[in-house]
Design a protein around this motif. Structure first.
Motif, short mmCIF file in Angstrom:
data_model
loop_
_atom_site.label_atom_id
_atom_site.label_comp_id
_atom_site.label_asym_id
_atom_site.label_seq_id
_atom_site.Cartn_x
_atom_site.Cartn_y
_atom_site.Cartn_z
N LEU A 67 0.83 -1.21 0.00
CA LEU A 67 0.00 0.00 0.00
C LEU A 67 0.87 1.26 0.00
CD1 LEU A 67 -2.89 -0.92 2.47
CD2 LEU A 67 -3.01 -0.69 -0.02
N LEU A 68 1.96 1.24 0.76
CA LEU A 68 2.88 2.39 0.77
C LEU A 68 3.47 2.60 -0.63
CD1 LEU A 68 4.79 1.80 4.14
CD2 LEU A 68 3.00 3.49 3.66
N LEU A 69 3.80 1.51 -1.31
CA LEU A 69 4.32 1.62 -2.67
C LEU A 69 3.28 2.20 -3.62
CD1 LEU A 69 6.58 0.94 -4.74
CD2 LEU A 69 5.48 -1.30 -5.01
N VAL A 70 2.03 1.75 -3.49
CA VAL A 70 0.95 2.26 -4.34
C VAL A 70 0.74 3.76 -4.10
CG1 VAL A 70 -1.53 2.13 -4.79
CG2 VAL A 70 -0.21 0.03 -4.55
N ILE A 71 0.79 4.18 -2.84
CA ILE A 71 0.64 5.60 -2.52
C ILE A 71 1.77 6.42 -3.13
CG2 ILE A 71 0.66 7.29 -0.63
CD1 ILE A 71 -0.75 5.17 1.09
N PHE A 72 3.00 5.89 -3.04
CA PHE A 72 4.16 6.59 -3.61
C PHE A 72 4.02 6.75 -5.12
CE2 PHE A 72 8.44 6.26 -5.52
CZ PHE A 72 8.99 7.42 -5.01
N VAL A 73 3.64 5.68 -5.80
CA VAL A 73 3.45 5.75 -7.25
C VAL A 73 2.30 6.68 -7.60
CG1 VAL A 73 2.88 4.40 -9.32
CG2 VAL A 73 4.42 3.45 -7.60
N GLY A 74 1.23 6.66 -6.78
CA GLY A 74 0.09 7.56 -7.00
C GLY A 74 0.48 9.02 -6.88
N LEU A 75 1.37 9.34 -5.93
CA LEU A 75 1.83 10.72 -5.78
C LEU A 75 2.63 11.16 -7.00
CD1 LEU A 75 2.92 10.74 -2.01
CD2 LEU A 75 0.94 11.88 -3.03
N ILE A 76 3.45 10.26 -7.53
CA ILE A 76 4.21 10.59 -8.75
C ILE A 76 3.25 10.85 -9.91
CG2 ILE A 76 5.85 9.71 -10.44
CD1 ILE A 76 7.23 8.21 -8.22
N GLY A 77 2.23 9.98 -10.04
CA GLY A 77 1.23 10.18 -11.10
C GLY A 77 0.48 11.48 -10.94
N TRP A 78 0.14 11.83 -9.69
CA TRP A 78 -0.56 13.10 -9.43
C TRP A 78 0.33 14.29 -9.81
CZ3 TRP A 78 1.11 16.86 -5.93
CH2 TRP A 78 0.24 17.95 -5.77
N PHE A 79 1.61 14.21 -9.51
CA PHE A 79 2.52 15.31 -9.86
C PHE A 79 2.58 15.50 -11.37
CE2 PHE A 79 6.77 16.52 -11.30
CZ PHE A 79 6.89 17.77 -10.73
N PHE A 80 2.72 14.41 -12.12
CA PHE A 80 2.81 14.52 -13.57
C PHE A 80 1.51 15.05 -14.16
CE2 PHE A 80 6.57 11.70 -13.45
CZ PHE A 80 7.38 12.40 -14.33
N SER A 81 0.37 14.59 -13.62
CA SER A 81 -0.92 15.07 -14.15
C SER A 81 -1.08 16.57 -13.91
CB SER A 81 -2.06 14.29 -13.51
OG SER A 81 -2.12 14.53 -12.11
N SER A 82 -0.64 17.04 -12.73
CA SER A 82 -0.74 18.48 -12.45
C SER A 82 0.17 19.29 -13.36
CB SER A 82 -0.41 18.76 -10.98
OG SER A 82 0.94 18.41 -10.69
N GLN A 83 1.38 18.77 -13.62
CA GLN A 83 2.31 19.48 -14.51
C GLN A 83 1.81 19.49 -15.95
OE1 GLN A 83 5.21 21.19 -13.60
NE2 GLN A 83 4.38 20.86 -11.55
N ILE A 84 1.23 18.38 -16.37
CA ILE A 84 0.69 18.31 -17.73
C ILE A 84 -0.49 19.26 -17.91
CG2 ILE A 84 -0.51 16.80 -19.37
CD1 ILE A 84 1.27 14.52 -18.36
N SER A 85 -1.31 19.37 -16.87
CA SER A 85 -2.43 20.33 -16.95
C SER A 85 -1.92 21.76 -17.08
CB SER A 85 -3.31 20.20 -15.70
OG SER A 85 -2.60 20.57 -14.53
N THR A 86 -0.79 22.06 -16.42
CA THR A 86 -0.19 23.38 -16.57
C THR A 86 0.29 23.60 -18.01
OG1 THR A 86 0.55 23.30 -14.27
CG2 THR A 86 1.58 24.94 -15.68
N LEU A 87 0.88 22.54 -18.60
CA LEU A 87 1.31 22.65 -19.99
C LEU A 87 0.13 22.88 -20.92
CD1 LEU A 87 4.05 19.87 -20.34
CD2 LEU A 87 4.38 22.33 -20.58
#
Length: 379
Positions: A67-87
C-alpha cells in the motif's frame, strides 16, 4: 566418468545464452512483470521484517508495504498530471513560441541553402501528413498497448504479495538445486544478491530525490518555467544508464524552447544539467551506488540496448540490477567465473598477453586496487 571436453562446455554455455535470450524475447510480456515484482519485493523485505518483528500478522505485514508503494506511485502520477495540466493551459503561448522558433529556423535554412520558405513549408506539410497517417495506423494498436500496461501494473501487486508470502518456498527451491556442500556459497550469494538489489534500488530513489531537488531548484532560481517537471523527467530518465541522460537533455531543451523565444534559458538548462550531472557522476552517486555494483560501461550500455529491444522501457530499467545479480552468481561458480570477469570493471594491472598468471580464473591485482594489493602483500 570422463570429464566433458572444454569445447563442449563452451558450446553449451553459448547455447544457453541463445536459449535464454530467445525465452526473454518470446515471453517478455510474462517475464518482465515477474522480474519487476521480484526486485520490488526485495526492496520491501526490510519493511516486512520490521513489521513482523513487532508481531504484526503476516498478511498485514505484506499488504502495508505494498500500500505504501501504491501511494508513492500515485503521488508521482498526481505530480505529472498536475504538470501536464499546466502545460495544457499554456498551450496557446507554446504554439506561438514554437511558430517563432520554426520561422527563425526557416530563415536560417534559407540563408545557408537554396530552399525557399515555400519549399520548406511544402516539405513540412508533406511530412506532417505522413506523420498523421502513421499516427492513425499506430492508434489502432494503442488500445492493446494500454490494456497490456494495465495488466502489467495490475499484476505487480499480486506478484509482490505472493513472492513475499511464499518466499520460504522459493528459497528452499533454490537450495534444492545444489549439493549440500555448496549451500554455504548459495546462502552467501542470496544475501549478497539481496543486499545489492536493495542498495541499488534505494540508491536510485535517493538519486531521483536529490537530482530533482538540485536540478529543479537550480532551474527555478534562474526563472526557468516548468523547472520541477524538467527536474523530475531528467531524474527518472537518468536511471537508464548513459542513454537516459541524453534523452533527458533533449526533453529539457524542447520544453524550454516551447516556453521561451530566447536562447539564454536553453543555455541555462544545459549548464545546470551539466553541473548536476558532474556532481552526480563524480561525487554523489559513487558514494551511494557506485561501490555496490561494479559493472563496466560497455556491458551497461549493451544491457540497456538489449533490454530496451526485448521489453522496452521496463527492460532498460531492469537491465542493470539483472546484470548485477548475474555477476554475483557468476563470481561464485568456478564454471562461469569468466563471465563474471567480463561483466565487471576490474581491469588487470598488467596485460594477460604478457603475464600468463593473469589468464587464469584466480584473483589478480587490478589497476584501481593495485596499491591496496601491494600493501596487503607487505603486511
Amino acid at each position: 566418468m570422463p570429464e566433458m571436453p572444454l569445447t563442449v562446455k563452451r558450446s553449451i554455455e553459448l547455447l544457453g545464452i541463445v536459449l535464454l535470450g530467445t525465452i526473454l524475447v518470446v515471453g517478455s510480456s510474462i517475464i518482465m512483470p515477474v522480474l519487476m515484482a521480484f526486485f520490488i519485493s526485495i526492496l520491501l523485505v526490510p519493511v516486512y521484517r520490521f513489521l513482523r518483528k513487532w508481531k504484526v500478522p503476516e498478511v498485514l505485514a505484506i499488504v502495508v508495504p505494498i500500500l505504501l508503494l501504491v501511494i508513492f506511485v500515485g503521488l508521482i502520477g498526481w505530480f505529472f498530471s498536475s504538470q501536464i495540466s499546466t502545460l495544457v493551459n499554456d498551450f496557446p503561448q507554446i504554439k506561438k513560441n514554437v511558430s517563432q522558433h520554426l520561422h527563425a529556423l526557416s530563415n536560417w535554412i534559407s540563408s545557408i541553402s537554396d530552399y525557399s520558405t515555400k519549399e520548406q513549408t511544402d516539405f513540412l506539410n508533406k511530412k506532417s501528413d505522413d506523420l498523421l497517417s502513421y499516427a492513425g495506423t499506430a492508434a489502432s494498436g494503442a488500445a492493446v498497448t494500454l490494456s497490456s500496461l494495465f495488466i502489467f501494473v495490475g499484476l505487480l501487486p499480486i506478484y509482490i504479495y505472493l513472492m513475499l508470502f511464499y518466499k520460504d518456498i522459493l528459497l528452499r527451491f533454490i537450495f534444492m538445486w545444489f549439493k549440500t556442500d555448496h549451500h554455504p556459497r548459495v546462502k552467501d550469494a542470496i544475501y549478497e544478491t539481496e543486499s545489492i538489489i536493495k542498495n541499488y534500488l534505494v540508491g536510485l530513489l535517493i538519486q531521483i530525490t536529490y537530482m530533482t531537488i538540485l536540478l529543479g531548484g537550480g532551474l527555478m532560481i534562474f526563472g526557468i518555467k516548468h523547472a520541477l517537471l524538467i527536474g523530475v523527467i531528467f531524474a527518472i530518465l537518468n536511471l537508464i544508464p548513459y542513454v537516459g541522460a541524453l534523452i533527458g537533455n533533449i526533453i529539457g531543451v524542447m520544453l524550454t524552447l516551447t516556453t521561451s523565444t530566447e536562447l539564454w534559458p536553453v543555455l541555462t538548462v544545459l549548464i545546470v544539467i551539466a553541473v548536476v550531472q558532474f556532481l552526480d557522476n563524480n561525487i554523489l552517486m559513487p558514494r551511494i551506488v557506485g561501490s555496490k555494483i561494479k559493472i563496466n560501461a560497455l556491458v551497461a550500455i549493451l544491457g540497456v540496448v538489449v533490454g530496451g529491444s526485448i521489453a522496452g522501457v521496463s527492460g532498460m530499467f531492469l537491465s542493470m540490477p539483472l546484470i548485477a545479480v548475474l555477476k554475483v552468481i557468476f563470481d561464485r561458480t568456478d564454471q562461469f567465473k569468466q563471465w563474471g570477469v567480463l561483466l565487471g570493471d576490474e581491469r588487470p594491472a598488467k596485460s594477460p598477453m604478457t603475464f600468463a598468471a593473469f589468464r587464469k580464473k584466480s584473483p589478480v591485482p587490478v589497476k584501481a586496487g593495485l596499491e591496496k594489493t601491494k600493501a596487503k602483500q607487505k603486511e
